[in-house]
Design an enzyme around this catalytic site. Structure first.
Site, PDB file in Angstrom:
ATOM      1  N   TYR A  75       0.852  -1.196   0.000  1.00 42.68           N
ATOM      2  CA  TYR A  75       0.000   0.000   0.000  1.00 42.68           C
ATOM      3  C   TYR A  75       0.880   1.235   0.000  1.00 42.68           C
ATOM      4  CZ  TYR A  75      -5.016  -0.126   0.048  1.00 42.68           C
ATOM      5  OH  TYR A  75      -6.314  -0.189  -0.358  1.00 42.68           O
ATOM      6  N   GLU A  77      -0.615   4.890  -0.640  1.00 43.34           N
ATOM      7  CA  GLU A  77      -1.408   6.077  -0.976  1.00 43.34           C
ATOM      8  C   GLU A  77      -0.536   7.317  -0.875  1.00 43.34           C
ATOM      9  OE1 GLU A  77      -4.705   6.060   1.696  1.00 43.34           O
ATOM     10  OE2 GLU A  77      -5.801   4.555   0.543  1.00 43.34           O
ATOM     11  N   ASP A 226      -5.578  12.037 -26.241  1.00 43.23           N
ATOM     12  CA  ASP A 226      -5.732  10.719 -25.633  1.00 43.23           C
ATOM     13  C   ASP A 226      -5.090   9.741 -26.619  1.00 43.23           C
ATOM     14  OD1 ASP A 226      -6.446   8.283 -24.681  1.00 43.23           O
ATOM     15  OD2 ASP A 226      -8.565   8.766 -24.361  1.00 43.23           O
ATOM     16  N   THR A 252      -3.251   4.828 -22.251  1.00 39.68           N
ATOM     17  CA  THR A 252      -3.191   3.535 -21.594  1.00 39.68           C
ATOM     18  C   THR A 252      -1.811   2.950 -21.896  1.00 39.68           C
ATOM     19  OG1 THR A 252      -4.133   2.548 -23.567  1.00 39.68           O
ATOM     20  CG2 THR A 252      -5.635   2.968 -21.748  1.00 39.68           C
ATOM     21  N   LYS A 255      -1.850  -1.101 -24.861  1.00 33.57           N
ATOM     22  CA  LYS A 255      -2.198  -1.287 -26.278  1.00 33.57           C
ATOM     23  C   LYS A 255      -0.894  -1.341 -27.071  1.00 33.57           C
ATOM     24  CE  LYS A 255      -6.724   0.599 -25.309  1.00 33.57           C
ATOM     25  NZ  LYS A 255      -7.667   1.714 -25.503  1.00 33.57           N
ATOM     26  N   ARG A 261      -2.002  -3.578 -18.096  1.00 34.15           N
ATOM     27  CA  ARG A 261      -3.149  -2.662 -18.130  1.00 34.15           C
ATOM     28  C   ARG A 261      -2.990  -1.565 -17.080  1.00 34.15           C
ATOM     29  NH1 ARG A 261      -6.317  -5.906 -21.115  1.00 34.15           N
ATOM     30  NH2 ARG A 261      -7.750  -4.195 -21.440  1.00 34.15           N
TER      31      ARG A 261
END
Ligand SMILES: *Cc1c(COP(=O)(O)O)cnc(C)c1O
Length: 492
Positions: A75, A77, A226, A252, A255, A261
């Site tokens: 974790y 954050e 984008d 992203t 691709k 991902r």
């Protein structure tokens, strides 16, 4: 608990505890044969199918190793140096390395650009840049845009981006298939958008970022690219870079960039403009807006294993091998396009500058839904797509094909000419009768009422005669595809 010692409450027995300690060390294959079996089946599907879905790719072994690593457990954050958890020394190192590689991969000066590598996908940046009900313009979904660029229909606001924002799409010219920049310019003048989005999921031509920058400037709008689909091409220098012209670039990583991902948001830093009269500088304020929108605005803890995975992909993206890969992706796409044109098919805009083409089936008398189903049954994976000028999104008349995935398996132009033949009609082996792809679609249709629905069409395909043809082509496709290596982990 039958075997718990008296007075020990719910504490486990020594035996059960030992068994637990074995369980957490056990390999997937013996620990969970059910999930293992499904993954094996999926791997086999990926190995034997011709994967032509333009947004998909095969991540390399190194990427998947990093993704499947202990980075999953942590974790963290917050951002490097400012975390809400302890023990973040190495995830800080990782995130900083990933940021550095991201800027390097696109040739960006760290004084002028920053990057957030925490997005779980590419879709979060809008909320940082535009207030609720602010106005955005993106390429319409039926014209090749992405759902998240403000998609809505007359009846319903579909994407959250059209619920939060007021969106007015721009479109392609229905005759040429190219983006209609003149209308975008005209409409922007009336609509006064805060944000213009340059990006697509199905458009086979380079975007005119210079023109879009001018339109944005004339309306005081931010310009955001984008580049989800083309980020690998951009990194390799085989597609024009949006960075020169845009304020924000999102992408992203799974691709054409061929990572795992995830998403990234690049933003400009430093001087936005200088008043020519007073010499007063206006600074960009994007860094804190975007960082806060990602965390804590939209997300919780970063997926450190994903950051590790695409950090590996970003290093690969700076190699000569990756440039060669992307050049091959484009060359393959042109070979596929030319081969289909030779077989009498129409390609929207007549061809492609990038990794994808849109096949327009209207001159063939069939549509994307039917052809997609027939090809699927023959182990050729692609997706139906609307074509410019389509009247109904419910009956899209095209198929989208992309070359990134199969190029990762080593396919070259000759292999894609084979693929085109499979799509059209399988090259029958010696003595075998011809088996058909799209041709079979037409034959099935000619055996039915012209008014038959897609569901009736799919039912018709179940008939024995067609099943034999489908099985024959499937066998040929799988025999061909199976000879190519599949990047990834050795077993799964
Ligand atoms: C794929 C894609 C995205 C993000 O998709 P996710 O499924 O959320 O990863 C965003 N924009 C465009 C243009 C895309 O093609």
């Amino acid at each position: 608990m039958a075997n718990a010692a008296p007075g020990s409450g719910d504490l486990p027995s020594a035996e059960l505890w030992a068994s637990h300690n074995r369980m957490v060390m056990e390999p997937l294959e013996s620990n969970d044969p059910e999930v293992f079996g499904i993954i094996k089946k999926e791997k086999q599907r990926q190995r034997l199918e011709l994967e032509l879905i333009a947004s998909e790719n095969f991540a390399s072994r190194a990427v998947l190793e990093a993704l499947g690593s202990c980075m999953n457990n942590k974790y963290s954050e917050g951002y490097p140096g400012q975390r809400y958890y302890g023990g973040t020394e190495f995830v800080d190192e990782l995130e900083r390395l990933c940021q550095k590689r991201a800027l390097q991969a696109y040739g960006l000066d760290p004084h002028k650009w920053g990057v957030n590598v925490q997005p779980y996908s590419g879709t979060g940046a809008r909320t940082a840049l535009v207030e609720p009900h602010g106005r955005i313009m993106g390429l319409d979904l039926p014209d090749g845009g992405h759902l998240t660029h403000g998609f809505m229909t007359e009846k319903k606001k579909i994407s959250a981006t059209s619920v939060f924002f007021e969106s007015m799409p721009y479109k392609v010219n229905p005759t040429t298939g190219y983006i209609d920049y003149d209308r975008l310019e005209e409409n922007a003048r009336l609509f006064h958008p805060k944000l213009i989005i340059a990006g697509f999921s199905c458009y086979s031509r380079n975007l005119d970022y210079t023109r879009m920058r001018r339109i944005a400037d004339a309306n005081g709008a931010l310009l955001m690219a984008d580049m989800a689909h083309i980020s690998g091409l951009v990194a390799a220098g085989v597609a024009p870079s949006p960075f020169e012209h845009c304020d924000v670039v999102t992408t992203t990583t799974h691709k054409t960039l061929r990572g795992c991902r995830a998403g990234m948001i690049f933003y400009r830093k430093g001087t936005r403009s200088v008043d020519p009269k007073t010499g007063k500088e206006t600074l960009y304020n994007l860094e804190s807006l975007i960082n806060q929108a990602v965390f804590p605005g939209l997300q919780g803890g970063p997926h450190n294993h994903a950051i590790a995975g695409f950090a590996v992909a970003l290093r690969q993206a700076m190699t000569p091998e990756f440039k060669a890969y992307q050049q091959q992706v484009v060359a393959n796409c042109q070979a596929l396009s030319a081969a289909l044109v030779e077989l009498g098919y129409n390609i929207v805009t007549g061809g492609s500058d990038n990794h994808l083409i849109l096949l327009d089936l209207r001159n063939k008398g069939t549509d994307g839904g039917r052809a997609e189903r027939v090809l699927e049954l023959c182990s050729i994976a692609c997706n139906k797509n609307t074509c410019p000028g389509d009247i109904s999104a419910l009956r899209p008349s095209g198929l989208r094909f992309g070359t990134p995935a199969l190029t990762s398996r080593g396919f070259r132009q000759d292999d894609f000419r084979r693929v085109a033949a499979f799509i059209h009609r399988g090259e029958a082996g010696a003595g075998a009768r011809p088996v058909r792809g799209i041709e079979l679609t037409l034959r099935v249709q000619s055996d039915m009422s012209p008014k038959a629905t897609l569901r009736e069409f799919k039912e018709k395909l179940q008939e024995e005669g067609y099943q034999a043809d489908l099985a024959a082509l499937k066998e040929e496709v799988e025999a061909f595809a199976g000879t190519f290596p599949l990047p990834g982990l050795p077993v799964l």
